[in-house]
Design an enzyme around this catalytic site. Structure first.
Site, PDB file in Angstrom:
ATOM      1  N   GLY A 184       0.811  -1.219   0.000  1.00  0.00           N
ATOM      2  CA  GLY A 184       0.000   0.000   0.000  1.00  0.00           C
ATOM      3  C   GLY A 184       0.838   1.260   0.000  1.00  0.00           C
ATOM      4  O   GLY A 184       0.388   2.305  -0.471  1.00  0.00           O
ATOM      5  N   HIS A 185       2.042   1.184   0.539  1.00  0.00           N
ATOM      6  CA  HIS A 185       2.917   2.364   0.591  1.00  0.00           C
ATOM      7  C   HIS A 185       4.201   2.079  -0.179  1.00  0.00           C
ATOM      8  O   HIS A 185       5.057   1.345   0.280  1.00  0.00           O
ATOM      9  CB  HIS A 185       3.247   2.708   2.041  1.00  0.00           C
ATOM     10  CG  HIS A 185       3.739   4.117   2.226  1.00  0.00           C
ATOM     11  ND1 HIS A 185       4.686   4.703   1.408  1.00  0.00           N
ATOM     12  CD2 HIS A 185       3.406   5.064   3.130  1.00  0.00           C
ATOM     13  CE1 HIS A 185       4.911   5.943   1.817  1.00  0.00           C
ATOM     14  NE2 HIS A 185       4.150   6.198   2.848  1.00  0.00           N
ATOM     15  N   GLU A 297      -4.107  12.869   3.449  1.00  0.00           N
ATOM     16  CA  GLU A 297      -2.710  13.290   3.232  1.00  0.00           C
ATOM     17  C   GLU A 297      -2.386  13.346   1.735  1.00  0.00           C
ATOM     18  O   GLU A 297      -1.295  12.957   1.314  1.00  0.00           O
ATOM     19  CB  GLU A 297      -1.753  12.335   3.950  1.00  0.00           C
ATOM     20  CG  GLU A 297      -2.111  12.123   5.427  1.00  0.00           C
ATOM     21  CD  GLU A 297      -1.077  11.304   6.182  1.00  0.00           C
ATOM     22  OE1 GLU A 297      -0.577  11.792   7.197  1.00  0.00           O
ATOM     23  OE2 GLU A 297      -0.757  10.182   5.758  1.00  0.00           O
ATOM     24  N   CYS A 396       7.079   9.796  11.181  1.00  0.00           N
ATOM     25  CA  CYS A 396       7.909   9.603  10.008  1.00  0.00           C
ATOM     26  C   CYS A 396       8.797  10.810   9.703  1.00  0.00           C
ATOM     27  O   CYS A 396       9.872  10.677   9.131  1.00  0.00           O
ATOM     28  CB  CYS A 396       7.027   9.318   8.799  1.00  0.00           C
ATOM     29  SG  CYS A 396       5.570  10.360   8.698  1.00  0.00           S
ATOM     30  N   CYS A 397       8.331  12.011  10.055  1.00  0.00           N
ATOM     31  CA  CYS A 397       9.015  13.213   9.584  1.00  0.00           C
ATOM     32  C   CYS A 397      10.377  13.467  10.232  1.00  0.00           C
ATOM     33  O   CYS A 397      11.334  13.788   9.519  1.00  0.00           O
ATOM     34  CB  CYS A 397       8.098  14.422   9.742  1.00  0.00           C
ATOM     35  SG  CYS A 397       6.581  14.273   8.768  1.00  0.00           S
TER      36      CYS A 397
END
Lengths: 627, 627
Positions: A184-185, A297, A396-397
């Site tokens: 999916g990612h 997002e 994640c950032c």
């Protein structure tokens, strides 16, 4: 210590050859400061938090059979440990830390190469039972990138072996004729190509190409956000624009470029270039930020770029620079470096606080209400924190910023058969093959860039310098080593000659503040202007307004002059105003309504990347035009 | 057959007394057509769908012990069956259908009064184990409203008894000293007050008051959307504006007004009035729609009213008319009827298709891309369907429209000690006590309203007529039964005299189209205008543009005249334009950029409530001003 290949992307073909961390050093100025903070604060901060919230502990818990009850974090938590490992590899002398983290990771790898703490053990969902949301292949992608970084920067070590075992497992499990799923990612695609580049093992490239070709075949479920969310709506080579979840779209595109370059698939490369062009023309914020929707997002439709609801995720900014870099290497087109510069100064540089210990996840262009300061020692539950937060439930950032800043010098310049190309400007030194250059500049505060040739081959060669698109209409000059001065326009300026040591070439880019107007099709910012100075976008922040007023009281008179203010600020002509109290906000146009006169004042603007550093505030990039 | 109390809201106190369905009949015109479609198509459509998707079957499955495996729909599916029952009660002669549905519902009620198909049986979560999201009390609320409707419209029947047993169970379970929880979705509050009004049983009022006072105490979890989503952030009497999920906020406010009226709590009533004023001034769309966020179906911050992301849920429109009606009855302030009128013509009337068999869930004010026609026989998964859909996975809106239209006549007029008050204009007949009035009008297409007195007491009395706020600045006149003509301004116009049968009073409201400009603080519509004709908001739809062009090509010249076009359309002066292709959408203001000249044309505008009836289209209410 780092070799010439110490850089994230090393294509086997393409217009330009990248330089490694051993060939480019940033020696001062804007990015040197950011990188110092990254090295001395952010990396430790990320490790501290991942110990604290248990994401590192997950690997041990998996090895010890406790994972069913003890697992912490979301399904993709492993990936942040890998991103930190990648950042550490690029950062320099961190072998003991890398070894300790690698040891934890190694414990959790199963005999067949499977590695993941969220699936597959007793009491957990089976492996690959939720490809759409499980992120198992996504996590491998970051593991592999970390392994490649380890190999290129420090020499092959244990992490590289773990990554390769995982990659072999992926090829066995998802190869032709086996499980025909996709993640999916996206992320595994670009990582497998890089592993192919690092090892020469063809099966990794083949597997990456398979994943690219499988996407867009409606393999993933048509859920709440639709298949475009996963880019599974249309095959990569048929799509016309980036859409869906912005980070996913950009990582996928990066992987497609990598596959296209290595397989000589010019059709696929051209498809991604077209999508990039359309996205930059119609779906990108002034800051370079991408992603207009909080809900998923995701990119919005064309020209849907609301400043207040801008998601502009930090990771999408990172992903955009990754993609731009790959496209630049493949094509040499300076437009890609233009967007990377904009994104680096206005998204990547905006996320971390000056102390490197808190981060924006989303990068709004308009904040209407003062937020509250996130507790300094608390995980933030939401992307919408009004100020930078030390950590997020989905975090994640921070690690993405960390690995980007650690590898940033490699985005400054490239080489090819003709010479050296400068793409991003910073105070730096470049030493590669027969060339040694010193670059002195206070960019972006000042637009003068002086390149001194310290070492040169005897034969003529070409020094190329990017003239940024933002310099269009300014009096930009290039002074070559003979003292000859000529005007330059956006694109590439070159000097070709038999250089001698000590030769100086100077690029002069006037970084005066300028009014920027938006395309009339962007409904959300009609009737407003913004200010840009060089590549840096400015904003009004309530902190600088008389009486700390809400920034929505600002009106701008854009026919007046913009002036440089103290400390990198800009002063704009304008007024503050208070609309009258009103019981209904819509009125006949022919109705006369009394309104208090605007109070003229100089509006102090600050670089957007520096906002929210002085406590809760309101802020806007796009400023309403008076009247 | 329906008695004088056949109306949803019958306060024990307050400025005005409502009339029942036996006292007011709509005899022709706009709403008569809508109500006919509702009665002949929508009610059957809703019952068909709820049989088909199993929501009615849930009750039988619960009674037969199959519910664990056989339950269909979301946790609040029961409520839609109850809303249909309420609509059927108001609609007229539907006793057999009501009896059949009631029989199904009755089967599922447990001996202690508990009634709900989603919780509490073997294999299900325990009763009241998830008050935040479980909707159990919300479902009771609609059950009780249906029971009260049954009692008032048809005489007490089985449904009323079921509702009362459920209400008794609620009072026992959630009374003072027992479970001190509240439901994540308000609705039970207003329903319990109405049951008190219908039965005189004090405990129902006490329980409603308890629920109101408990809210805002941080009882519900601070989840992804924050406590404001549930209005559990601030006590009702301390809040300053509506916030969070719009339907929840408005239902809660309606319940608070009901409690305030019955308990004489003027402080609570004033608190809701203040919140309403602030919300109407700063958080309401031109259409009367409420709710700016898709993500949490919620109000935005002040002046955050993006037309393209307008959620403006149909149910929030219904809820807003419910609240406005209660406030009007309590205070007599015509502003409440003004907003109700706007919302009825531009939200409630917009949702259903002309055939009454498909519905908008969200009511956007700007659609940029042509959508696809929902399959005629398929449940729509999302609120964002581009055209009206026959049914939704969450299908609260169709039944809410159905019950609103069925009871609509009761919102037209009220009575008090001084006479009769007309609030909404339709071709209608009113017969109450010594009064009989005939109202003849083609409103809103025409603004002339003629009231003929057919029966009158001998003594002088006052006929009040609302002069809508939209008529400000127009040449509005009232001609009384003596032929005397006088100008009127928004608010209330009255005629007091000893009327005689045959007397005629005429209100003349010029419904010429007018340009409307937005408050400059609404960033999302800066530099645009809208068009309104009487209470009806207009829009541009691509179907009416030359060559079926995208509506975003429209530019308006608002200094020119608006003209009535054929079939209720308006023709506006303007142009269509095609901005040049562009590779980056932001440019220095001092840069000259060639652009093709706009093509002048008359732009045909249609009533917003009639859009999307001619196939996929693009649409916008707020039109950019040329230049």
């Amino acid at each position: 210590m780092a070799g010439p290949l110490a850089t994230p992307v090393v294509p086997g073909r393409g217009r330009l050859r990248p330089l490694g961390l051993g060939e480019v050093r940033i020696t001062g100025g804007f990015w040197a400061g950011r990188r110092r903070t990254n090295a001395t604060a952010t990396l430790d901060h990320c490790r501290y938090w991942m110990e604290r919230v248990g994401w590192i502990g997950n690997f041990r818990a998996a090895a010890e059979g406790r994972i069913r009850h003890d697992r912490r974090g979301r399904e993709f938590a492993d990936s942040d440990v890998y991103k930190l490992l990648e950042a550490m590899a690029w950062d320099g002398d961190r072998d003991p830390e890398i070894a300790a983290l690698t040891e934890a990771v190694a414990l959790a790898q199963e005999p067949d190469g499977y590695l993941g703490t969220a699936y597959g053990r007793p009491g957990q969902q089976p492996r690959y039972s939720d490809l759409a949301w499980g992120h198992e292949l996504y996590c491998y992608g970051h593991l592999i990138q970390a392994g490649v970084a380890q190999t290129r920067a420090r020499g092959e070590g244990e992490l590289a072996k773990i990554a390769r075992r995982a990659a072999d497992h992926v090829c066995t499990t998802f190869g032709a004729g086996a499980n025909d799923g996709i993640c999916g990612h996206p992320e595994i695609e670009t990582a497998l190509v890089e592993l192919f580049r690092a090892t020469g093992e063809q099966r990794y490239l083949d597997q990456a190409a398979l994943f690219i070709e499988r996407r867009g075949q409606h393999t993933l479920a048509d859920g709440e956000f639709g298949r475009a969310y996963f880019q599974d709506d249309v095959p990569v080579r048929e799509a016309t624009v980036f859409r869906g979840h912005a980070v996913r779209a950009l990582y996928l595109a990066a992987g497609a470029v990598d596959v296209a370059v290595e397989t000589g698939d010019d059709e696929l490369l051209a498809a991604v270039e077209r999508q990039w062009e359309a996205t930059v023309a119609r779906r990108t914020y002034l800051t370079g930020g991408m992603g207009s929707h909080h809900r998923d997002e995701a990119f919005g439709d064309d020209h849907v770029l609301p400043p207040d609801r801008a998601y502009s995720e930090t990771c999408a900014g990172v992903a955009s620079t990754m993609l731009a870099w790959r496209l630049l290497l493949a094509t040499g087109n300076p437009r890609y470096a233009d967007l990377a510069e904009r994104t680096l100064f206005n998204v990547v540089a905006t996320s971390p606080s000056p102390d490197g210990r808190s981060f924006f996840y989303a990068n709004t262009l308009h904040r209407r209400t003062r937020g509250t300061v996130p507790a300094p020692d608390t995980e933030s539950p939401r992307a919408q924190s009004s100020l930078r937060a030390p950590w997020f439930a989905v975090s994640c950032c921070p690690t993405n910023v960390a690995r980007t800043l650690a590898a940033l010098p490699t985005q400054l310049a490239t080489t090819d058969a003709h010479g050296i190309q400068l793409h991003q400007y910073a105070d730096a030194e470049i030493t590669t093959g027969p060339y040694a250059l010193r670059i002195r500049t206070d960019y972006p505060y000042d637009g003068t860039v002086t390149v001194t040739v310290d070492r040169t081959p005897a034969h003529p060669w070409t020094l190329s310098l990017r003239v940024p698109a933002w310099a269009r209409g300014t009096a930009a000059w290039l002074t070559d080593s003979t003292g000859t001065r000529r005007p330059v326009t956006p694109g590439t300026a070159t000097v070709t000659r038999a250089f001698r040591p000590g030769d100086e070439i100077t690029l002069t880019l006037p970084v005066t503040p300028r009014w920027i107007t938006p395309d009339p099709r962007i409904d959300a910012v009609r009737g407003t202007v913004a200010v840009q100075r060089g590549p840096v976008v400015y904003c009004a922040e309530s902190t600088d307004l008389p009486g700390d007023r809400n920034v929505d009281a600002v009106q701008i008179t854009p026919d007046g002059p913009l002036e440089d203010g103290p400390g990198g600020t800009v002063v704009a002509p304008g007024a503050t105003t208070t609309p009258p109290a009103d019981d209904w906000p819509y009125h006949p146009r022919d109705e006369t309504r009394p309104a208090p006169a605007p109070q003229p004042t100089g509006i102090v603007l600050v670089p957007y990347h520096s906002w929210a550093n002085r406590g809760p505030s309101t802020m806007r990039v796009w400023l309403p035009v008076e009247g």
